[in-house]
Design a protein around this motif. Sequence first.
Motif, PDB file in Angstrom:
ATOM      1  N   GLY A  32     -29.520  -3.812  -4.147  1.00  0.00           N
ATOM      2  CA  GLY A  32     -28.110  -4.045  -3.838  1.00  0.00           C
ATOM      3  C   GLY A  32     -27.208  -3.044  -4.545  1.00  0.00           C
ATOM      4  O   GLY A  32     -27.509  -2.558  -5.633  1.00  0.00           O
ATOM      5  N   LEU A  33     -26.100  -2.729  -3.912  1.00  0.00           N
ATOM      6  CA  LEU A  33     -25.120  -1.807  -4.504  1.00  0.00           C
ATOM      7  C   LEU A  33     -24.050  -2.610  -5.217  1.00  0.00           C
ATOM      8  O   LEU A  33     -23.322  -3.364  -4.590  1.00  0.00           O
ATOM      9  CB  LEU A  33     -24.484  -0.950  -3.400  1.00  0.00           C
ATOM     10  CG  LEU A  33     -25.413   0.006  -2.649  1.00  0.00           C
ATOM     11  CD1 LEU A  33     -24.723   0.563  -1.427  1.00  0.00           C
ATOM     12  CD2 LEU A  33     -25.854   1.141  -3.562  1.00  0.00           C
ATOM     13  N   SER A  52     -24.562   8.526   1.484  1.00  0.00           N
ATOM     14  CA  SER A  52     -25.442   8.550   0.315  1.00  0.00           C
ATOM     15  C   SER A  52     -26.228   9.852   0.216  1.00  0.00           C
ATOM     16  O   SER A  52     -25.997  10.796   0.974  1.00  0.00           O
ATOM     17  CB  SER A  52     -26.415   7.363   0.388  1.00  0.00           C
ATOM     18  OG  SER A  52     -27.208   7.457   1.568  1.00  0.00           O
ATOM     19  N   HIS A  53     -27.149   9.877  -0.746  1.00  0.00           N
ATOM     20  CA  HIS A  53     -28.062  10.998  -0.943  1.00  0.00           C
ATOM     21  C   HIS A  53     -27.314  12.340  -0.986  1.00  0.00           C
ATOM     22  O   HIS A  53     -26.275  12.435  -1.658  1.00  0.00           O
ATOM     23  CB  HIS A  53     -29.136  10.981   0.153  1.00  0.00           C
ATOM     24  CG  HIS A  53     -30.020   9.767   0.091  1.00  0.00           C
ATOM     25  ND1 HIS A  53     -29.581   8.499   0.456  1.00  0.00           N
ATOM     26  CD2 HIS A  53     -31.324   9.624  -0.276  1.00  0.00           C
ATOM     27  CE1 HIS A  53     -30.564   7.629   0.289  1.00  0.00           C
ATOM     28  NE2 HIS A  53     -31.629   8.283  -0.152  1.00  0.00           N
ATOM     29  N   ARG A  61     -16.543   5.314   2.080  1.00  0.00           N
ATOM     30  CA  ARG A  61     -17.331   4.636   1.055  1.00  0.00           C
ATOM     31  C   ARG A  61     -18.625   5.415   0.851  1.00  0.00           C
ATOM     32  O   ARG A  61     -19.350   5.705   1.807  1.00  0.00           O
ATOM     33  CB  ARG A  61     -17.666   3.204   1.477  1.00  0.00           C
ATOM     34  CG  ARG A  61     -16.475   2.270   1.496  1.00  0.00           C
ATOM     35  CD  ARG A  61     -16.866   0.872   1.957  1.00  0.00           C
ATOM     36  NE  ARG A  61     -17.702   0.194   0.994  1.00  0.00           N
ATOM     37  CZ  ARG A  61     -18.935  -0.253   1.233  1.00  0.00           C
ATOM     38  NH1 ARG A  61     -19.494  -0.042   2.407  1.00  0.00           N
ATOM     39  NH2 ARG A  61     -19.615  -0.883   0.300  1.00  0.00           N
ATOM     40  N   LEU A  62     -18.902   5.771  -0.389  1.00  0.00           N
ATOM     41  CA  LEU A  62     -20.140   6.499  -0.678  1.00  0.00           C
ATOM     42  C   LEU A  62     -20.719   6.058  -1.999  1.00  0.00           C
ATOM     43  O   LEU A  62     -20.024   5.436  -2.819  1.00  0.00           O
ATOM     44  CB  LEU A  62     -19.899   8.011  -0.673  1.00  0.00           C
ATOM     45  CG  LEU A  62     -18.889   8.580  -1.666  1.00  0.00           C
ATOM     46  CD1 LEU A  62     -19.346   9.951  -2.119  1.00  0.00           C
ATOM     47  CD2 LEU A  62     -17.521   8.693  -1.024  1.00  0.00           C
ATOM     48  N   THR A  63     -21.976   6.366  -2.192  1.00  0.00           N
ATOM     49  CA  THR A  63     -22.608   6.010  -3.451  1.00  0.00           C
ATOM     50  C   THR A  63     -22.034   6.868  -4.574  1.00  0.00           C
ATOM     51  O   THR A  63     -21.748   8.050  -4.388  1.00  0.00           O
ATOM     52  CB  THR A  63     -24.136   6.195  -3.385  1.00  0.00           C
ATOM     53  OG1 THR A  63     -24.439   7.473  -2.805  1.00  0.00           O
ATOM     54  CG2 THR A  63     -24.779   5.104  -2.544  1.00  0.00           C
ATOM     55  N   ALA A  64     -21.855   6.253  -5.739  1.00  0.00           N
ATOM     56  CA  ALA A  64     -21.325   6.952  -6.902  1.00  0.00           C
ATOM     57  C   ALA A  64     -22.334   7.983  -7.406  1.00  0.00           C
ATOM     58  O   ALA A  64     -23.488   8.036  -6.945  1.00  0.00           O
ATOM     59  CB  ALA A  64     -20.986   5.950  -8.000  1.00  0.00           C
ATOM     60  N   HIS A  88     -26.466  11.653   5.610  1.00  0.00           N
ATOM     61  CA  HIS A  88     -27.278  10.597   5.002  1.00  0.00           C
ATOM     62  C   HIS A  88     -26.444   9.339   4.816  1.00  0.00           C
ATOM     63  O   HIS A  88     -25.367   9.379   4.210  1.00  0.00           O
ATOM     64  CB  HIS A  88     -27.812  11.058   3.645  1.00  0.00           C
ATOM     65  CG  HIS A  88     -28.818  12.163   3.736  1.00  0.00           C
ATOM     66  ND1 HIS A  88     -30.178  11.927   3.840  1.00  0.00           N
ATOM     67  CD2 HIS A  88     -28.658  13.520   3.755  1.00  0.00           C
ATOM     68  CE1 HIS A  88     -30.816  13.090   3.914  1.00  0.00           C
ATOM     69  NE2 HIS A  88     -29.918  14.065   3.863  1.00  0.00           N
ATOM     70  N   LEU A  89     -26.954   8.233   5.344  1.00  0.00           N
ATOM     71  CA  LEU A  89     -26.294   6.940   5.212  1.00  0.00           C
ATOM     72  C   LEU A  89     -27.301   5.919   4.714  1.00  0.00           C
ATOM     73  O   LEU A  89     -28.488   6.003   5.046  1.00  0.00           O
ATOM     74  CB  LEU A  89     -25.737   6.473   6.562  1.00  0.00           C
ATOM     75  CG  LEU A  89     -24.693   7.366   7.241  1.00  0.00           C
ATOM     76  CD1 LEU A  89     -24.418   6.852   8.656  1.00  0.00           C
ATOM     77  CD2 LEU A  89     -23.406   7.397   6.440  1.00  0.00           C
ATOM     78  N   THR A  90     -26.829   4.967   3.934  1.00  0.00           N
ATOM     79  CA  THR A  90     -27.697   3.890   3.450  1.00  0.00           C
ATOM     80  C   THR A  90     -27.138   2.552   3.908  1.00  0.00           C
ATOM     81  O   THR A  90     -25.935   2.303   3.810  1.00  0.00           O
ATOM     82  CB  THR A  90     -27.804   3.916   1.912  1.00  0.00           C
ATOM     83  OG1 THR A  90     -28.506   5.106   1.509  1.00  0.00           O
ATOM     84  CG2 THR A  90     -28.564   2.712   1.381  1.00  0.00           C
TER      85      THR A  90
END
Length: 209
Positions: A132-133, A89-90, A145-148, A108-110
């Motif tokens: 929540g994601l 993330s981030h 897997r990462l945040t969009a 950075h990890l969430t």
Amino acid sequence: MHDNDENDGSKPSHTGLFELASEQGGYFTAVQARACGFSRALLAHHAKSSGRFLRVRQGLYRFREYPGSPREDVIAAWLATGREVAVVSHESALDILGLSDVVPEVVHLTVPRARRYRSASPGVALHTTTRGLDKSDVVVRNGIRLTAAARSIIDAAAAGTAPEQIVAAIGQALDRGMATQSKLLAAARVRGGRVEGLVQQALEERRRR
């Protein structure tokens, strides 16, 4: 040595493990190895005696001969934290997505707030979230897997990434169809204040072009 002393009689699948690891930069976890039929003893044998596997840290291995990749540190940190619960993330997600010129100093990890007991590895910034994601908030790049885009931008802005990097990331994400104005505005509104102001600034600059 019995290859199947802890895997319900299944034979170890080197091919299956290699294919799985190939989607993760050559890395795999002990849990994944056991799912492919490797007992703890056999895993230790390949890490110590045959040299086929390299033990990176507790519970994490890689194929010794697998070609290196520029983001090995990200993959290793993500797998070590837990691929089922953690997302990159981030700034780390912005880097992988190619948004802005940000160069993360750490990985950075969430993880969900309920997993806050997890301790961060050296060189890792572990963020927790109660938000929540949903499916639209997560993408997969090179098996990671990462945040969009929108979530990565808003998270980075909230964490203090330089404003010019956030503005650049927003412009690039919109230009490349990786985010929409409505998604960015909705996400920024929840964070409020400075984050919402940065998004408004970026959209205003875009309108003036």
